[in-house]
Design a protein around this motif. Structure first.
Motif, PDB file in Angstrom:
ATOM      1  N   GLY A  25       0.626  -1.319   0.081  1.00 35.44           N
ATOM      2  CA  GLY A  25      -0.067   0.100   0.047  1.00 35.44           C
ATOM      3  C   GLY A  25       0.691   1.197  -0.128  1.00 35.44           C
ATOM      4  O   GLY A  25       0.481   2.232  -0.670  1.00 35.44           O
ATOM      5  N   MET A  26       2.058   1.111   0.713  1.00 31.64           N
ATOM      6  CA  MET A  26       2.899   2.175   0.768  1.00 31.64           C
ATOM      7  C   MET A  26       3.440   2.589  -0.653  1.00 31.64           C
ATOM      8  O   MET A  26       3.724   3.794  -1.010  1.00 31.64           O
ATOM      9  N   VAL A  27       3.820   1.411  -1.293  1.00 31.02           N
ATOM     10  CA  VAL A  27       4.350   1.682  -2.650  1.00 31.02           C
ATOM     11  C   VAL A  27       3.323   2.306  -3.574  1.00 31.02           C
ATOM     12  O   VAL A  27       3.642   3.326  -4.357  1.00 31.02           O
ATOM     13  N   LEU A  28       2.015   1.854  -3.590  1.00 30.32           N
ATOM     14  CA  LEU A  28       1.124   2.490  -4.301  1.00 30.32           C
ATOM     15  C   LEU A  28       0.505   3.834  -3.968  1.00 30.32           C
ATOM     16  O   LEU A  28       0.355   4.704  -4.686  1.00 30.32           O
ATOM     17  N   LYS A  29       0.863   4.122  -2.623  1.00 28.31           N
ATOM     18  CA  LYS A  29       0.444   5.516  -2.152  1.00 28.31           C
ATOM     19  C   LYS A  29       1.460   6.377  -2.884  1.00 28.31           C
ATOM     20  O   LYS A  29       1.154   7.774  -3.098  1.00 28.31           O
ATOM     21  N   TYR A  30       2.743   6.213  -2.496  1.00 25.97           N
ATOM     22  CA  TYR A  30       3.913   7.122  -3.120  1.00 25.97           C
ATOM     23  C   TYR A  30       4.274   6.946  -4.328  1.00 25.97           C
ATOM     24  O   TYR A  30       5.203   7.574  -4.770  1.00 25.97           O
ATOM     25  N   GLY A  31       3.695   5.836  -5.227  1.00 30.29           N
ATOM     26  CA  GLY A  31       4.220   5.595  -6.568  1.00 30.29           C
ATOM     27  C   GLY A  31       3.216   6.439  -7.454  1.00 30.29           C
ATOM     28  O   GLY A  31       2.810   7.315  -7.073  1.00 30.29           O
ATOM     29  N   PRO A  32       3.548   5.831  -8.582  1.00 29.91           N
ATOM     30  CA  PRO A  32       2.639   6.748  -9.694  1.00 29.91           C
ATOM     31  C   PRO A  32       0.973   6.821  -9.571  1.00 29.91           C
ATOM     32  O   PRO A  32       0.327   7.737 -10.023  1.00 29.91           O
TER      33      PRO A  32
END
Length: 105
Positions: A25-32
């Motif tokens: 979720g953190m990758v999705l939140k701060y990703g593109p």
């Protein structure tokens, strides 16, 4: 003691899986995608389940006399992705004594 170990093992796996979902979720939140839905949903559950993990670890550490440092290190394992899986396996194999064999009559 076996019940405390079983409770610890179950919650360690659950906390590990939820932490992996939170990391995704953190990758999705701060990703593109900038989508914070997974973090908002899973973050609360990880926080609650981590408290249960701390209680289970404390309970196990009192039944199997661990030094304070070992207890704290196992407790912190629930905060690093994949480390709770390693800690659970290590605790089960190395830090909990084998039950005594039953005496046959």
């Amino acid at each position: 003691m076996q019940g405390a170990l079983t409770r610890y093992r179950i919650i360690a796996w659950i906390v590990g899986m939820v932490l992996l979902a939170l990391t995704l979720g953190m990758v999705l939140k701060y990703g593109p995608t900038k989508d914070a839905t997974l973090v908002e949903t899973v973050g609360f559950f990880h926080g609650f389940l981590y408290m249960v993990y701390l209680i289970a670890t404390f309970d196990l550490s009192r039944r199997v006399p661990w030094p304070f440092k070992r207890m704290v290190l196992v407790m912190l394992a629930g905060t690093v992705p994949f480390l709770s899986f390693w800690a659970e396996r290590h605790v089960t194999r190395h830090w909990v004594p084998e039950p005594a064999p039953a005496l046959s009559e």
